[in-house]
Design an enzyme around this catalytic site. Structure first.
Site, short mmCIF file in Angstrom:
data_model
loop_
_atom_site.label_atom_id
_atom_site.label_comp_id
_atom_site.label_asym_id
_atom_site.label_seq_id
_atom_site.Cartn_x
_atom_site.Cartn_y
_atom_site.Cartn_z
CD GLU A 163 -23.08 -27.67 4.95
OE1 GLU A 163 -22.64 -27.22 3.88
OE2 GLU A 163 -24.29 -27.70 5.24
CD GLU A 270 -28.09 -26.49 9.85
OE1 GLU A 270 -28.53 -26.63 8.69
OE2 GLU A 270 -26.98 -26.00 10.11
C1 XIL Z 1 -29.68 -22.20 4.68
C2 XIL Z 1 -30.73 -21.19 5.10
O1 XIL Z 1 -31.86 -21.88 5.54
C3 XIL Z 1 -31.07 -20.28 3.96
O2 XIL Z 1 -31.98 -19.28 4.39
C4 XIL Z 1 -29.78 -19.66 3.45
O3 XIL Z 1 -30.00 -18.85 2.42
C5 XIL Z 1 -28.83 -20.75 3.00
O4 XIL Z 1 -28.56 -21.59 4.08
N1 XIL Z 1 -27.01 -26.25 6.11
C6 XIL Z 1 -26.65 -25.18 6.88
C7 XIL Z 1 -27.51 -24.00 6.90
O5 XIL Z 1 -25.69 -25.27 7.67
O6 XIL Z 1 -26.77 -22.81 7.11
C8 XIL Z 1 -28.33 -23.89 5.66
O7 XIL Z 1 -29.24 -22.82 5.83
C9 XIL Z 1 -29.08 -25.17 5.39
C10 XIL Z 1 -28.11 -26.28 5.17
#
Ligand code: XIL
Length: 357
Positions: A163, A270
Site C-alpha cells: 500500500e 487478498e
Molecule cells: C487485515 C487483516 O485481515 C486483519 O486481521 C488485520 O487485523 C488487519 O489487516 N490489506 C492488507 C491486509 O494488506 O494486511 C489487511 O489485513 C487487509 C487490507
C-alpha cells in the site's frame, strides 16, 4: 545462519515470547445458499490457490481440513506483520508465523509472506531509534533479514512493500519509513534487503483499490516502472482486490490485464467481495449475491487470461465467511467463497466455472 533477533542486531531474549490474542472476533455467521458439491478449488486451478490464515484457525479441525482441501498456499493474515513480530523493546517473536509455516510444511502447502514494509505499521522500537545507537537503515535491514531469513527456502514470495500509493493517486504515502529513509529509497532498500535475505523468494509490490481508482492504478504502474528502472529486485505485482458487490463490471479484469504489462508475476493477493460495502443502490441482497458471484467469475476469467507464466497465485482473504476480517465492520457481511459451515457458495462455483470446471 544466525539471524538478528532484534532491531539492534542480537539480544538475549532471542525468539522467546508469548503470542497476543489479537485474532478477529467471530460473530455468528449469516450463511448464503451453498451449491451442490464442487471439486476442491486447487484441484481445478492451473496456478496456486491461496488463502489468508491466522495461527488460531489451524486449531479448528473443520477449518484446517477445508484449508488443506481447497488451498495450495497460505498467507499469514496478520501474524507476519510488524505489529506481531516486533515487541516494544525491539526484540522479535515468531510463534504464530512459525505455527503457520509448520502447518504449511506438514501439508505440502506454499507459504507467502505478508508484509515487510507497510505505512500503516511501525513500532515504538523503530520510532525511538536515534542515529547514535544504531542507524535506522541498519535496524530496517536487520528486521527484513530476520523475518525473510527465518523462512528462507520455504516462503515462495513476499509482499515487500504494501500500500505505497496514496489513495487519491497523488504520489506515495507518507510514513515513518519514507521520512527516515526517503520516499522512494525506502522501497528500493526493502527490495534489496529482501533479495539478500532470500534470493529465491519472489518479491512483490502490493496495493488495493486499483480497480476502483484509475488514478491510483496509474500511479501504482508508474511506481513499478520506476522501481524497475532503479534496479530494485521486483518480481511481481499484487492487487489485493478487496471489492464490493457494486464494483463496476470490467474494471477488475482491466486492472489485472494492465498489471501484466511489465511481464512480471501477477498475484490477486487478498480477494473478497463485500456485500455490506456495496452502496445502497442495490438494496436487494439476492441481487447483491448475484453480482458477487459475477465478480468472482470476472476475477477468475481475468486471471486465466494472463500468460500462464505470469499467474503467480490467486489468493482469497480467507475461505469461510465466518473468518472474514470484514465481519468486524459488519457482522452480516458474507464476502468469501465458502459458508460458515464450509460449503461452497454460488460465488465459488462462478469462480470455478471460469477456471474451466
Ligand atoms: C487485515 C487483516 O485481515 C486483519 O486481521 C488485520 O487485523 C488487519 O489487516 N490489506 C492488507 C491486509 O494488506 O494486511 C489487511 O489485513 C487487509 C487490507
Amino acid at each position: 545462519m544466525i539471524l538478528p533477533s532484534s532491531l539492534y542486531g542480537f539480544s538475549r531474549r532471542g525468539f522467546l515470547g508469548s503470542a497476543l490474542a489479537l485474532g478477529a472476533c467471530q460473530p455468528a455467521a449469516q450463511s448464503q445458499t451453498p451449491v451442490a458439491a464442487l471439486p476442491p478449488l486447487k484441484s481445478i486451478a492451473p496456478f496456486p490457490v491461496g488463502t489468508a490464515v491466522q495461527a488460531g484457525h489451524l486449531n479448528d479441525p473443520a477449518l484446517a481440513r477445508l484449508i488443506v482441501a481447497q488451498a495450495s498456499q497460505l498467507t499469514p493474515e496478520w501474524e507476519m506483520k510488524m505489529e506481531y513480530i516486533v515487541r516494544d523493546d525491539g526484540t522479535f517473536r515468531f510463534e504464530a508465523p512459525d505455527a503457520i509455516a509448520a502447518f504449511a510444511r506438514t501439508h505440502g502447502l506454499g507459504l507467502f509472506g505478508h508484509t515487510l514494509v507497510w505505512y500503516a505499521q511501525t513500532s515504538p522500537a523503530f520510532e525511538r531509534l536515534d542515529e547514535g545507537r544504531v542507524s535506522f537503515a541498519q535496524a530496517y535491514r536487520n528486521y527484513i533479514h530476520a523475518v525473510v531469513g527465518r523462512y528462507r527456502g520455504q516462503a515462495v514470495g513476499w509482499d515487500v512493500v504494501n500500500e505505497a500509493v496514496a489513495e487519491d493517486g497523488e504520489g506515495w504515502r507518507d510514513s515513518l519509513w519514507s521520512q527516515r529513509l526517503g520516499a522512494f529509497d525506502h522501497m528500493v532498500l526493502a527490495f534489496q534487503n529482501a533479495r539478500e535475505a532470500d534470493p529465491n523468494a519472489r518479491l512483490f509490490l502490493n496495493d488495493y483499490n486499483l480497480e476502483l481508482l484509475p488514478k491510483k492504478r496509474s500511479t501504482f504502474l508508474r511506481l513499478v516502472e520506476r522501481l524497475l528502472a532503479a534496479g530494485a529486485p521486483l518480481d511481481g505485482v499484487g492487487t489485493q482486490t478487496h471489492v464490493a458487490a457494486d464494483q463496476t463490471p470490467g474494471e477488475m479484469a482491466r486492472t489485472v490485464a494492465e498489471l501484466a504489462q511489465f511481464g512480471l508475476l501477477v498475484h490477486v493477493s487478498e480477494f473478497d467481495v463485500s456485500i455490506s460495502r456495496a452502496q445502497g443502490l442495490i438494496p436487494n441482497r439476492a441481487d447483491l449475491e448475484r453480482r458477487q458471484a459475477a465478480l468472482y467469475g470476472e476475477a477468475a476469467e481475468a486471471f486465466m487470461a494472463l500468460p500462464p507464466q505470469q499467474r503467480f497465485a490467486f489468493s482469497f482473504w480467507g475461505l469461510r465467511d465466518s473468518e472474514s476480517w470484514l465481519k468486524r465492520e459488519d457482522a452480516s457481511d458474507t464476502p468469501l467463497p465458502f459458508t460458515a459451515s464450509g460449503e461452497p457458495k454460488v460465488a465459488a462455483a462462478a469462480w470455478a466455472k471460469q477456471i474451466g470446471l
